[in-house]
Write a protein that holds these residues in place. Structure first.
Motif, PDB file in Angstrom:
ATOM      1  N   VAL A 275      33.942 -31.266  23.316  1.00 26.92           N
ATOM      2  CA  VAL A 275      33.638 -30.223  24.298  1.00 26.92           C
ATOM      3  C   VAL A 275      34.097 -28.867  23.793  1.00 26.92           C
ATOM      4  CG1 VAL A 275      34.152 -29.415  26.628  1.00 26.92           C
ATOM      5  CG2 VAL A 275      33.693 -31.836  26.227  1.00 26.92           C
ATOM      6  N   TRP A 276      35.255 -28.818  23.182  1.00 27.00           N
ATOM      7  CA  TRP A 276      35.808 -27.546  22.681  1.00 27.00           C
ATOM      8  C   TRP A 276      34.920 -26.946  21.591  1.00 27.00           C
ATOM      9  CZ3 TRP A 276      40.233 -27.564  18.615  1.00 27.00           C
ATOM     10  CH2 TRP A 276      40.491 -26.256  18.193  1.00 27.00           C
ATOM     11  N   LEU A 277      34.462 -27.761  20.659  1.00 28.28           N
ATOM     12  CA  LEU A 277      33.702 -27.256  19.513  1.00 28.28           C
ATOM     13  C   LEU A 277      32.209 -27.127  19.776  1.00 28.28           C
ATOM     14  CD1 LEU A 277      35.459 -29.283  16.662  1.00 28.28           C
ATOM     15  CD2 LEU A 277      35.934 -26.961  17.427  1.00 28.28           C
ATOM     16  N   SER A 278      31.717 -27.609  20.912  1.00 24.23           N
ATOM     17  CA  SER A 278      30.272 -27.561  21.171  1.00 24.23           C
ATOM     18  C   SER A 278      29.785 -26.145  21.468  1.00 24.23           C
ATOM     19  CB  SER A 278      29.926 -28.480  22.350  1.00 24.23           C
ATOM     20  OG  SER A 278      30.496 -27.987  23.557  1.00 24.23           O
ATOM     21  N   GLY A 279      30.591 -25.331  22.148  1.00 26.06           N
ATOM     22  CA  GLY A 279      30.157 -23.988  22.525  1.00 26.06           C
ATOM     23  C   GLY A 279      29.100 -23.962  23.608  1.00 26.06           C
ATOM     24  N   GLN A 280      28.931 -25.043  24.362  1.00 27.69           N
ATOM     25  CA  GLN A 280      27.896 -25.125  25.384  1.00 27.69           C
ATOM     26  C   GLN A 280      28.476 -25.239  26.788  1.00 27.69           C
ATOM     27  OE1 GLN A 280      25.421 -28.426  24.270  1.00 27.69           O
ATOM     28  NE2 GLN A 280      24.743 -27.484  22.365  1.00 27.69           N
ATOM     29  N   VAL A 281      29.741 -24.923  26.969  1.00 30.04           N
ATOM     30  CA  VAL A 281      30.394 -25.019  28.272  1.00 30.04           C
ATOM     31  C   VAL A 281      31.000 -23.662  28.611  1.00 30.04           C
ATOM     32  CG1 VAL A 281      30.872 -27.484  28.016  1.00 30.04           C
ATOM     33  CG2 VAL A 281      32.547 -25.828  27.234  1.00 30.04           C
ATOM     34  N   PRO A 282      31.341 -23.412  29.885  1.00 30.17           N
ATOM     35  CA  PRO A 282      31.986 -22.150  30.238  1.00 30.17           C
ATOM     36  C   PRO A 282      33.291 -21.932  29.481  1.00 30.17           C
ATOM     37  CG  PRO A 282      31.203 -23.282  32.203  1.00 30.17           C
ATOM     38  CD  PRO A 282      31.013 -24.232  31.067  1.00 30.17           C
ATOM     39  N   ALA A 283      33.702 -20.681  29.407  1.00 24.61           N
ATOM     40  CA  ALA A 283      34.889 -20.332  28.616  1.00 24.61           C
ATOM     41  C   ALA A 283      36.142 -21.023  29.149  1.00 24.61           C
ATOM     42  CB  ALA A 283      35.083 -18.811  28.623  1.00 24.61           C
ATOM     43  N   LYS A 284      36.278 -21.138  30.471  1.00 28.75           N
ATOM     44  CA  LYS A 284      37.460 -21.777  31.031  1.00 28.75           C
ATOM     45  C   LYS A 284      37.527 -23.244  30.634  1.00 28.75           C
ATOM     46  CE  LYS A 284      38.565 -20.573  35.172  1.00 28.75           C
ATOM     47  NZ  LYS A 284      38.575 -20.454  36.649  1.00 28.75           N
ATOM     48  N   ALA A 285      36.397 -23.951  30.686  1.00 28.35           N
ATOM     49  CA  ALA A 285      36.368 -25.352  30.278  1.00 28.35           C
ATOM     50  C   ALA A 285      36.644 -25.491  28.780  1.00 28.35           C
ATOM     51  CB  ALA A 285      35.021 -25.976  30.626  1.00 28.35           C
ATOM     52  N   ARG A 286      36.164 -24.540  27.982  1.00 26.08           N
ATOM     53  CA  ARG A 286      36.396 -24.600  26.545  1.00 26.08           C
ATOM     54  C   ARG A 286      37.877 -24.439  26.212  1.00 26.08           C
ATOM     55  NH1 ARG A 286      32.444 -21.717  25.479  1.00 26.08           N
ATOM     56  NH2 ARG A 286      33.421 -19.686  25.213  1.00 26.08           N
ATOM     57  N   ARG A 287      38.568 -23.537  26.896  1.00 29.55           N
ATOM     58  CA  ARG A 287      40.001 -23.357  26.658  1.00 29.55           C
ATOM     59  C   ARG A 287      40.781 -24.597  27.081  1.00 29.55           C
ATOM     60  NH1 ARG A 287      38.918 -18.173  28.721  1.00 29.55           N
ATOM     61  NH2 ARG A 287      39.717 -18.802  30.756  1.00 29.55           N
ATOM     62  N   PHE A 288      40.440 -25.154  28.254  1.00 26.95           N
ATOM     63  CA  PHE A 288      41.134 -26.354  28.723  1.00 26.95           C
ATOM     64  C   PHE A 288      40.922 -27.517  27.754  1.00 26.95           C
ATOM     65  CE2 PHE A 288      41.465 -30.289  31.151  1.00 26.95           C
ATOM     66  CZ  PHE A 288      42.669 -30.107  31.821  1.00 26.95           C
ATOM     67  N   ALA A 289      39.685 -27.686  27.271  1.00 25.82           N
ATOM     68  CA  ALA A 289      39.404 -28.765  26.330  1.00 25.82           C
ATOM     69  C   ALA A 289      40.165 -28.567  25.019  1.00 25.82           C
ATOM     70  CB  ALA A 289      37.899 -28.842  26.069  1.00 25.82           C
ATOM     71  N   LYS A 290      40.289 -27.328  24.586  1.00 28.59           N
ATOM     72  CA  LYS A 290      41.000 -27.047  23.335  1.00 28.59           C
ATOM     73  C   LYS A 290      42.459 -27.491  23.411  1.00 28.59           C
ATOM     74  CE  LYS A 290      42.634 -23.123  20.583  1.00 28.59           C
ATOM     75  NZ  LYS A 290      42.566 -21.640  20.428  1.00 28.59           N
ATOM     76  N   TYR A 291      43.181 -26.996  24.434  1.00 29.28           N
ATOM     77  CA  TYR A 291      44.610 -27.288  24.514  1.00 29.28           C
ATOM     78  C   TYR A 291      44.872 -28.747  24.868  1.00 29.28           C
ATOM     79  CZ  TYR A 291      45.189 -22.250  24.278  1.00 29.28           C
ATOM     80  OH  TYR A 291      45.165 -20.945  23.869  1.00 29.28           O
ATOM     81  N   SER A 292      44.041 -29.344  25.728  1.00 30.69           N
ATOM     82  CA  SER A 292      44.254 -30.747  26.074  1.00 30.69           C
ATOM     83  C   SER A 292      43.929 -31.662  24.896  1.00 30.69           C
ATOM     84  CB  SER A 292      43.412 -31.119  27.291  1.00 30.69           C
ATOM     85  OG  SER A 292      42.032 -30.966  27.022  1.00 30.69           O
ATOM     86  N   ALA A 293      42.922 -31.323  24.078  1.00 26.88           N
ATOM     87  CA  ALA A 293      42.619 -32.137  22.893  1.00 26.88           C
ATOM     88  C   ALA A 293      43.760 -32.079  21.889  1.00 26.88           C
ATOM     89  CB  ALA A 293      41.318 -31.653  22.256  1.00 26.88           C
ATOM     90  N   LEU A 294      44.270 -30.877  21.633  1.00 28.11           N
ATOM     91  CA  LEU A 294      45.399 -30.757  20.705  1.00 28.11           C
ATOM     92  C   LEU A 294      46.629 -31.481  21.234  1.00 28.11           C
ATOM     93  CD1 LEU A 294      45.006 -27.006  19.642  1.00 28.11           C
ATOM     94  CD2 LEU A 294      44.302 -29.046  18.388  1.00 28.11           C
ATOM     95  N   GLY A 295      46.869 -31.395  22.562  1.00 33.64           N
ATOM     96  CA  GLY A 295      48.000 -32.108  23.141  1.00 33.64           C
ATOM     97  C   GLY A 295      47.848 -33.614  23.057  1.00 33.64           C
TER      98      GLY A 295
END
Length: 283
Positions: free
Chosen positions: A205-225
């Motif tokens: 979800v983070w790397l797709s670039g097809q979701v809203p910015a808020k969802a992209r940030r949440f996916a980024k930090y939760s994936a890394l965590g």
């Protein structure tokens, strides 16, 4: 420049300002694939936008300096100057002005320079359109080699999480007592399925670039965590296994027991943010 997907198709008139801004950024006509990627549209609408952009370029090429015809104001009527000659001076003046007008009209339009002395360069719009028409969709890169490389890692991660679950109290349970007493499941498998599957999906979800910015940030930090928790879990299991421990310390047991609840919360939150396509917060 990216555009969030909407439930309704966006008209071409609303996409043209974004396309012109893309032309300004690139300094040239964008390709059809670039328009499809940046504006999130299909191939037919991308071709229609390219036709509108080409028409605008032709207008600029026909009048590069933005020149317009300015007519001289009508000369004020003045009284003829007195002369002592027998022949009047007005016919000579009229003949001189006629010669000047004839010379100015004889200059071809190609040799006249625009205002300011700037020389406009020819714009090859037809060549760009022909190049765009010849472009073919880019073939996606195959992903099966990645799946082959991930298979050994999946086996090691699965065994590590199952072993850690057994050391922290996860084991065989009967989830349907009185209904299906013979049905049993090992709850240790919930750890690799929950933590690692969520990490892989959030990374997508983070790397797709097809979701809203808020969802992209949440996916980024939760994936890394999630990936960090997975690495810590593997380290803890192998250290305890090497030390010959049969039970994990209470701190590790408490942390592992909270993982299913944390995965449930992160998954539900990411699902709600992905579906929130009506608002996109840009930062």
């Amino acid at each position: 420049m990216t555009t969030a997907k909407s439930g309704y198709p966006v008209p071409v008139a609303e996409l043209l300002p974004q396309a012109r801004h893309l032309v300004t950024q690139l300094g040239r006509m964008p390709s059809r694939n670039q328009l499809m990627t940046e504006l999130r549209i299909g191939a037919p609408k991308a071709r229609e936008i390219l036709e509108h952009l080409a028409d605008g370029q032709r207008v600029k090429a026909a009048n590069p300096g933005g020149l317009h015809v300015v007519t001289d104001p009508a000369p004020a009527e003045t009284e003829p100057a007195e002369t002592h000659d027998d022949e009047p001076a007005e016919p000579e003046r009229e003949s001189a002005e006629a010669e000047q007008v004839t010379e100015s009209e004889a200059v071809p339009a190609e040799e006249s320079e625009p205002v300011g002395g700037a020389v406009s360069e020819p714009i090859t719009v037809d060549a760009d359109l022909a190049k765009l028409a010849d472009e073919q969709p880019v073939k996606p890169v195959a992903v099966w080699p990645v799946m082959l490389l991930a298979l050994p890692a999946f086996v090691a991660i699965w065994s590590g999480w199952v072993g850690l679950g057994q050391l922290t109290g996860f084991g065989i349970v009967h989830p349907l007592p009185g209904i299906a007493d013979g049905f049993a499941i090992n709850t240790a498998i919930t750890l690799p399925i929950g933590v690692e599957t969520y990490a892989a999906y959030a990374l997508r979800v983070w790397l797709s670039g097809q979701v809203p910015a808020k969802a992209r940030r949440f996916a980024k930090y939760s994936a890394l965590g999630s990936l960090a928790l997975g690495a810590l879990g593997q380290i803890a299991f192998h250290l305890m296994k090497a030390a010959g421990m049969t039970e994990a310390p209470w701190l590790i047991t408490a942390g592992v027991a909270c993982l299913p609840v944390a995965v449930l919360g992160m998954g539900a939150g990411l699902a709600h943010l992905i579906r929130d396509t009506h608002r996109e917060v840009q930062r």
